[in-house]
Design an enzyme around this catalytic site. Structure first.
Site, PDB file in Angstrom:
ATOM      1  N   GLN A  93       0.744  -1.394   0.162  1.00 60.97           N
ATOM      2  CA  GLN A  93       0.013  -0.001  -0.023  1.00 60.97           C
ATOM      3  C   GLN A  93       0.680   1.301   0.043  1.00 60.97           C
ATOM      4  O   GLN A  93       0.513   2.413  -0.350  1.00 60.97           O
ATOM      5  CB  GLN A  93      -0.823   0.090   1.263  1.00 60.97           C
ATOM      6  CG  GLN A  93      -2.048  -0.917   1.140  1.00 60.97           C
ATOM      7  CD  GLN A  93      -3.045  -0.420   0.160  1.00 60.97           C
ATOM      8  OE1 GLN A  93      -3.489   0.961  -0.072  1.00 60.97           O
ATOM      9  NE2 GLN A  93      -3.664  -1.178  -0.714  1.00 60.97           N
ATOM     10  N   CYS A  95      -9.564  -8.209  -1.354  1.00 63.64           N
ATOM     11  CA  CYS A  95      -9.388  -9.548  -0.968  1.00 63.64           C
ATOM     12  C   CYS A  95     -10.387 -10.194  -0.419  1.00 63.64           C
ATOM     13  O   CYS A  95     -10.769 -11.575  -0.258  1.00 63.64           O
ATOM     14  CB  CYS A  95      -8.173  -9.457  -0.006  1.00 63.64           C
ATOM     15  SG  CYS A  95      -7.113  -8.317  -0.291  1.00 63.64           S
TER      16      CYS A  95
HETATM   17  C1  LIG Z   1      -3.231  -5.448  -2.596  1.00 64.91           C
HETATM   18  C2  LIG Z   1      -2.315  -5.758  -1.399  1.00 64.91           C
HETATM   19  C3  LIG Z   1      -1.452  -7.119  -1.333  1.00 64.91           C
HETATM   20  C4  LIG Z   1      -1.747  -8.275  -2.337  1.00 64.91           C
HETATM   21  O1  LIG Z   1      -1.316  -7.777  -3.617  1.00 64.91           O
HETATM   22  P1  LIG Z   1      -1.539  -8.196  -5.156  1.00 64.91           P
HETATM   23  O2  LIG Z   1      -0.241  -8.066  -5.895  1.00 64.91           O
HETATM   24  O3  LIG Z   1      -2.575  -7.522  -5.337  1.00 64.91           O
HETATM   25  O4  LIG Z   1      -1.970  -9.682  -4.874  1.00 64.91           O
HETATM   26  C5  LIG Z   1      -0.891  -7.223  -0.215  1.00 64.91           C
HETATM   27  N1  LIG Z   1      -0.886  -6.515   0.898  1.00 64.91           N
HETATM   28  C6  LIG Z   1      -1.584  -5.427   0.754  1.00 64.91           C
HETATM   29  C7  LIG Z   1      -1.345  -4.371   1.917  1.00 64.91           C
HETATM   30  C8  LIG Z   1      -2.142  -5.006  -0.298  1.00 64.91           C
HETATM   31  O5  LIG Z   1      -2.854  -3.839  -0.419  1.00 64.91           O
END
Ligand SMILES: *Cc1c(COP(=O)(O)O)cnc(C)c1O
Length: 233
Positions: free
Chosen positions: A57, A203
């Site tokens: 993030q 998610c």
């Molecule tokens: C989106 C996100 C993920 C997962 O990443 P992806 O590449 O979209 O699978 C993991 N941790 C955080 C904090 C996220 O915001």
């Protein structure tokens, strides 16, 4: 009422003789809370434990100096800073013990088997370059929009509740509870006005459970079920 920070005393107490890794999110994807990473890294260092942070993030949104913060391992995902989907990166401080999770070919210095996705890697590099060049202007703009939005909404609706901390927070994140209003219904109405928001993280889309993040900071489920998260883009 908690606002979503890791309790450093609790963290210290939870380290055992056999602890080899501390892994803590840099910034939360639901409420935008930015953790005290430097302090956490110091606790890990004092205990001689490797420190990893999920920085997905934060990369592209917050200036990050791995040396100053004392980060050993940092993971990022390109599509969160306008790069291509399907590629991410792991920063590994040199000298950090590292065990690969994918066996096979020895290319990529024996750190990850498989042929590298060159287009994805170049895309990630370019995206972070652009994000980094614009980070200050972009953040100033987001912050202005966010403060305006919060000011307007809290002055017009007394019952809304902004979740998380207002200062140590991602510039483009707002998370609001609207007690008494159904989250899904609100989203449909916002959508018909051309406003994109979500009632949960991607998610957990499709889940009817209240947000575990909001439950963990002590919100009653009526608030945790009826919230809207808005990332300014
Ligand atoms: C989106 C996100 C993920 C997962 O990443 P992806 O590449 O979209 O699978 C993991 N941790 C955080 C904090 C996220 O915001």
């Amino acid at each position: 009422m908690k606002i979503g920070f890791v309790n450093l005393e609790e963290l210290k107490k939870s380290i055992r003789d056999d602890t080899i890794l501390i892994s803590i999110m840099f910034a939360n994807n639901e409420i935008g809370t930015i953790q005290p990473i430097k302090e956490i890294a110091q606790i890990a260092k004092d205990a001689k434990v490797v420190f990893h942070t999920d920085c997905v993030q934060a990369v592209g949104n917050v200036k990050i100096d791995v040396s100053d913060l004392g980060i050993d391992l940092l993971s990022m995902s390109a599509h969160k800073f306008y790069g291509p989907k399907g590629v991410g990166g792991l920063y590994v401080r040199s000298g950090t013990n590292f065990e690969k999770i994918q066996d096979g070919g020895h290319q990529e210095k024996n750190k990850r088997a498989g042929t590298e996705n060159v287009a994805g890697i170049v895309g990630l590099g370019k995206a972070i370059e652009i994000a980094d060049e614009n980070i200050e202007n972009y953040n100033a703009k987001l912050l202005k929009l966010k403060n305006y939005f919060i000011r307007e909404i809290t002055s017009k609706y007394e019952n809304v509740k902004i979740n998380g901390d207002l200062k140590q927070r991602l510039p483009g994140n707002i998370n609001i509870s609207f007690p008494g209003i159904d989250g899904e219904e609100l989203l449909l109405k916002l959508d018909s006005q051309g406003i994109c928001a979500s009632a949960g993280s991607a998610c957990s889309s499709g889940s009817l459970e209240p947000s575990h993040v909001l439950m963990a900071i002590g919100l009653e489920s009526k608030y945790a079920r009826r919230y809207t998260s808005y990332n300014i883009r």
